[in-house]
Design an enzyme around this catalytic site. Structure first.
Site, mmCIF file in Angstrom:
data_model
loop_
_atom_site.group_PDB
_atom_site.id
_atom_site.type_symbol
_atom_site.label_atom_id
_atom_site.label_comp_id
_atom_site.label_asym_id
_atom_site.label_seq_id
_atom_site.Cartn_x
_atom_site.Cartn_y
_atom_site.Cartn_z
ATOM 1 N N GLY A 130 16.073 57.243 32.100
ATOM 2 C CA GLY A 130 15.065 58.145 32.643
ATOM 3 C C GLY A 130 15.148 59.562 32.125
ATOM 4 O O GLY A 130 14.245 60.356 32.360
ATOM 5 N N CYS A 187 -10.758 37.099 37.798
ATOM 6 C CA CYS A 187 -11.201 37.305 36.421
ATOM 7 C C CYS A 187 -12.367 36.355 36.122
ATOM 8 O O CYS A 187 -12.289 35.158 36.400
ATOM 9 C CB CYS A 187 -10.052 37.039 35.450
ATOM 10 S SG CYS A 187 -10.565 36.962 33.722
ATOM 11 N N CYS A 244 -11.002 33.644 33.239
ATOM 12 C CA CYS A 244 -9.937 32.677 33.466
ATOM 13 C C CYS A 244 -9.669 32.440 34.954
ATOM 14 O O CYS A 244 -8.873 31.581 35.308
ATOM 15 C CB CYS A 244 -8.645 33.123 32.774
ATOM 16 S SG CYS A 244 -7.841 34.510 33.574
ATOM 17 N N CYS A 260 -9.636 40.003 32.845
ATOM 18 C CA CYS A 260 -8.252 40.419 32.644
ATOM 19 C C CYS A 260 -8.188 41.493 31.570
ATOM 20 O O CYS A 260 -8.819 41.366 30.521
ATOM 21 C CB CYS A 260 -7.403 39.238 32.168
ATOM 22 S SG CYS A 260 -7.112 37.999 33.408
ATOM 23 N N CYS A 283 -5.151 36.108 29.460
ATOM 24 C CA CYS A 283 -6.425 35.464 29.747
ATOM 25 C C CYS A 283 -6.612 34.245 28.836
ATOM 26 O O CYS A 283 -6.978 33.167 29.285
ATOM 27 C CB CYS A 283 -7.560 36.467 29.535
ATOM 28 S SG CYS A 283 -9.047 36.113 30.463
#
Lengths: 274, 289
Positions: free
Chosen positions: B38, B247, B250, B272, B278
């Site tokens: 970080g 979606c 899909c 998606c 997808c």
């Protein structure tokens, strides 16, 4: 710890009282190159006590305040503070993380210009809540409730909780700044010209508020001002500064009613009589 | 310069475009970043043959990491077939000759702009993020010196002031992307402009996550299995986006959806954002498109 003789050579400070003091300052000096900011300042401050610092502009008042509050490292001398849990600490020797923690929990710093002490881009509530959030409170509702309570405490309409400080008047900004400092229930407050730039009626209201808060919360305070009326109203004790040095000190009424040093006499004599 | 050594890639250029000294410099920065999860490590960012804001940081990380055996995938907002993704993939295919793929599971190195693939990442994979603004405190504290000191002292109160202010104004934490996270209980980090939907995927991910900001000259990292917590309040906990529909291609209900305007009469569909995800689903389930 500092030697007693380095403190005020003042019959008002018996050594026996020193262990109860909150702040001990000894031989504090700050030089700007060859110029003197402040020189050989020493005093002690007890809980609940208000110390006024007066003097003309350029006399080193603000430099002294910055050295006391840890914002400026002094060239010489020490500032000891009695912490809640770890006894006396030299604040200029503390690691910066600890000093910052102290500054945002146990201390308050009220700037002359409230814009220096506030975040103007976020709401009044966020300004008051910042110290709590920095201290690890992670509950929105509690922070908000606390902020609202403190807004009421400094006599700002609670409905203004979500307003931006940029929409506030000068007097309200100053009160907001005070609330922001008091939310962590500090023991010691440093104020630099808290009434500077405010009109007389607003000044009076602010002074009333400050006096009440100092009394009710048992705050100790160091107030720097050039306004003798302010110290007469708020300060228990007074230091008069000239060219970086303390030329006279004592109980406020004593200093103002019976000034000994020629400079103090001049200062007192130059107050406009109503 | 002497003639290029005989190696795969483009004649006249070093493998993966960058010279070896630069790669070593970047690898050193990466090692430091991995050692301090970080923490933003400064590095001597180079001019790259693409403009700032197009992934110069990510490209340099990829160039420093990629080897002849790697399989590279590049995505842009989840898609493998948008300009940025296609150009960067082609750039590395040309300068290294490595294999490229669009399948998340097949890739060893994934450079991404603003998404983490829906397919769970695995041990040994490396994600490279393109970061425009690495400093999470940037909009709250203008001074770079002061924000570095705030990181050093773990002085993150102002970050929560921002969240508080969001709730005051919007009734909830309105930050939807680049949602700040606490890494390993120490550093607050900007996870690059990924939607907050992807934040939970950062937490204890088995893949190594690397973040490169070319213009800002910073590299930071999440080593595998690092604890990553999105900042929030007890009474306003962190939440990811959700959609009322699945979606349109899909039928996925658990992926991040993009809204696509299909005509100028208000027609729209949700699909998606992760094109690979997808496609895998449509081919696996035998749905017709």
């Amino acid at each position: 710890m500092s030697a007693p003789e380095a403190l005020l050579p003042d019959a008002l400070l018996p050594d026996a009282l020193l262990p109860d003091a909150l702040l001990k300052v000894a031989a504090l000096t700050h030089l700007y190159g060859r110029r003197v900011g402040c020189r050989d300042v020493g005093f002690a401050l007890w809980p609940g006590e208000v110390m006024g610092v007066v003097g003309e502009s350029g006399s080193g008042k603000t430099t002294l305040l910055h050295c006391l509050s840890g914002m400026l490292a002094p060239s010489a001398g020490t500032v000891h503070y009695r912490t809640r849990t770890e006894g006396w600490q030299d604040i200029h020797r503390l690691p910066e993380a600890r000093r910052r923690l102290l500054m945002r929990t146990d201390w308050g710093i009220v700037h002359q210009n409230p814009r220096d002490g506030l975040r103007l881009g976020v709401s009044a509530g966020a300004n008051i809540g910042e110290r709590l959030l920095a201290g690890g409170v992670r509950h929105y509702g509690r922070v908000r409730a606390e902020a609202e309570a403190w807004l009421g405490e400094v006599e700002i309409d609670r409905a203004r909780l979500d307003d931006l400080p940029s929409r506030f008047s000068g007097g309200m900004l100053q009160r907001l700044q005070i609330a922001r400092n008091l939310v962590t229930r500090p023991r010691l407050i440093f104020m630099d010209e808290p009434t500077g730039g405010l009109d007389v009626s607003v000044q009076a209201r602010l002074l009333d508020l400050l006096r009440g808060l100092v009394r009710d919360l048992g705050l100790a305070a160091v107030i720097v001002t050039h306004d003798l009326a302010v110290v007469r109203l708020l300060a228990h004790r007074l230091m008069v500064m000239k060219e970086g040095a303390v030329v006279e000190s004592g109980l406020t009424d004593q200093v103002l009613d019976d000034p000994r040093h020629p400079y103090t006499q001049l200062l007192v004599a130059s107050v406009l009589q109503g | 310069m002497t003639a290029a050594a005989p190696q795969p890639g483009l004649a006249g250029y070093n493998f993966a475009y960058l010279d070896e000294q630069t790669k070593r410099m970047i690898r050193r920065a990466i090692l430091k970043a991995v050692a301090i999860p970080g923490y933003q490590v400064p590095f001597a960012s180079r001019e790259m043959p693409l403009s700032y804001g197009w992934g110069t940081g990510g490209v340099q990380l990829t160039a420093a990491l990629i080897g002849p055996d790697d399989v590279l995938k590049v995505i842009d907002q989840g898609a493998d077939d948008t300009t940025n993704a296609v150009s960067i993939r082609k750039f590395f295919a040309t300068t290294t000759g490595v294999a490229t793929t669009t399948r998340t599971a097949a890739a060893t190195l994934i450079q991404t702009r603003h998404r983490i693939p829906e397919t769970p990442l695995a041990d040994g994979q490396i994600m490279v993020f393109q970061v425009p603004i690495p400093e999470p405190l940037r909009w709250l504290e203008r001074r770079e010196v002061e924000s570095r000191r705030m990181h050093a002292l773990e002085d993150y109160g102002v970050m929560y002031v921002k969240l508080y202010e969001d709730i005051v104004r919007h009734g909830k934490i309105a930050t939807a992307y680049d949602y700040p996270v606490m890494v390993n209980q120490r550093y607050v980090m900007a996870p690059s402009p990924i939607p907050k939907f992807d934040n939970p995927k950062l937490d204890r991910s088995p893949a190594l996550m690397l973040f490169g900001a070319g213009r800002e000259k910073r590299i930071y990292a999440l080593p595998p299995y690092t604890a990553v917590k999105s900042l929030d309040f007890e009474d306003h906990p962190f939440e990811v986006q959700s959609w009322s529909q699945a979606c349109a291609l899909c039928g996925a209900t658990d992926s991040y959806l993009d809204e696509i305007i299909t005509d100028d009469r208000g027609g729209r569909m949700f699909v998606c954002s992760d094109t690979d995800h997808c496609r895998q689903r449509t081919t696996a389930e035998g749905n017709s498109r």
